[in-house]
Design an enzyme around this catalytic site. Structure first.
Site, PDB file in Angstrom:
ATOM      1  CG  ASP A 199      -3.201  -5.849   2.685  1.00  0.00           C
ATOM      2  OD1 ASP A 199      -2.916  -6.183   1.529  1.00  0.00           O
ATOM      3  OD2 ASP A 199      -2.359  -4.785   3.725  1.00  0.00           O
ATOM      4  CG  HIS A 246       2.254   7.088  -0.448  1.00  0.00           C
ATOM      5  ND1 HIS A 246       3.113   6.960   1.321  1.00  0.00           N
ATOM      6  CD2 HIS A 246       2.920   5.378   0.455  1.00  0.00           C
ATOM      7  CE1 HIS A 246       3.805   6.047   1.450  1.00  0.00           C
ATOM      8  NE2 HIS A 246       3.683   5.453   1.087  1.00  0.00           N
TER       9      HIS A 246
END
Length: 341
Positions: A199, A246
């Site tokens: 990340d 998404h």
């Protein structure tokens, strides 16, 4: 006999806003944590919080009507099983972090939904000044986003562990795994497993204390980087994407999938956990509403299984199955296998 239409369902929809705010305010006040294993009358609750009995009674009554509290014959309120398990801070699957995040970020932004529809652009942040919502300078992002993501993902991770046979898996790469929910849950279920979280660097630093507190610093590695510009760590049996795709438009979502495919060895698996929209675009309601709120924060939407299947096939991955994760905030998991390089 014909039953006439009545507008009550529309009334319920309009009061959905008030229902959410009752939950959010009760969470902010720590009502459910306060009532864990005990009960309180309106008078006691009002005195504890320094408010009048009238507003105290109205909030407790609303929470009772919503199925979050129970009221006994003596007028004392206590948690329902649902609240006791998911709304008491410190519980393994505490969901209050997501409630707070939605209240702090998306609830105010919903007033700009019409603007987002007309402009086809996020309204919770300024695209003219930053590249995405994921910036360390955003205080709501730093203070609430990753705890909210942990709350949204922890129960999903437990369901994934139950539904999939991961006994032979030795290593997982959790792409965009900030918050550490999947890493912690999977390592607890699989004693031999190692997880690498990839990340943004500031997200890794925010996640590190949670990994350390879970006693997993020797089994969970945190690698800082940007999945649009940096290659993903290789050599893992599984690459996991949970509630990542998404957030991005179709082109960027496919860029992320390209990076994941490159990092996987032949025979390795890619798992996508999302709230998939049905193939016919008629629902389900939760996925459709989550997709709508993407207008507020991102350039993305919830995609369908056939869309993912086509994109994966172009990158040498074959969809094997889609597993329903009953009761999880992220409802399903798509499992694909890398069949060619």
């Amino acid at each position: 006999m014909n039953v006439p239409n009545v507008p009550l369902p529309l009334l319920d929809l309009t009061f959905g806003v008030a229902a959410f705010k009752a939950l959010a305010v009760a969470t902010e006040l720590g009502v459910f944590t306060e009532l864990s294993g005990t009960s309180a009358t309106v008078a006691v609750f009002a005195e504890r919080h320094g408010i009048e009995e009238r507003p105290a009674e109205l909030l407790l009554t609303a929470c009772t009507a919503l199925g979050l509290l129970l009221r006994d014959d003596a007028g004392a309120y206590r948690n329902t099983d649902l609240s006791e398990e998911f709304l008491v801070r410190g519980r393994p699957y505490y969901f209050g972090g997501w409630v707070t995040l939605f209240d702090q970020r998306d609830y105010p932004a919903l007033s700009g939904l019409a603007e987002a529809l007309r402009g086809n652009r996020p309204v919770s942040w300024d695209p003219q000044r930053q590249e995405s919502m994921f910036v360390p300078a955003d205080p709501v992002m730093v203070e609430h986003f990753w705890e909210g993501m942990h709350a949204l993902s922890a129960f999903t991770a437990s369901r994934l562990s139950e539904r999939l046979d991961l006994g032979e898996v030795r290593s997982v790469l959790d792409v965009g795994g900030g918050g550490g929910a999947f890493a912690v849950e999977l390592c607890r279920c699989l004693p031999e497993l190692r997880v690498t979280i990839f990340d943004l660097p500031f997200v890794c630093e925010l996640t590190r204390p949670r990994i350390t507190a879970a006693g997993l610093a020797d089994r969970v590695d945190l690698v800082g980087g940007d999945f649009f510009t940096d290659p993903l760590p290789e050599g893992h049996d599984i690459v996991l994407l949970s509630n990542i795709l998404h957030d991005w438009g179709e082109a960027d979502a496919q860029r992320i999938l390209t990076g994941c495919a490159k990092a996987l060895p032949r025979g390795g698996a890619l798992i996508i956990c999302e709230s998939f929209v049905d193939d016919d675009k008629r629902g389900p309601l939760s996925a459709a509403l989550i997709s709508l709120t993407m207008l507020l924060d991102t350039w993305g939407r919830n995609y369908t299984v056939p869309e993912y299947t086509a994109w994966l096939a172009e990158r040498g991955l074959e969809t094997e199955r889609v597993v329903c994760l009953e009761g999880a905030p992220t409802a399903r998991a798509l499992i694909a296998r890398k069949t060619r390089t």
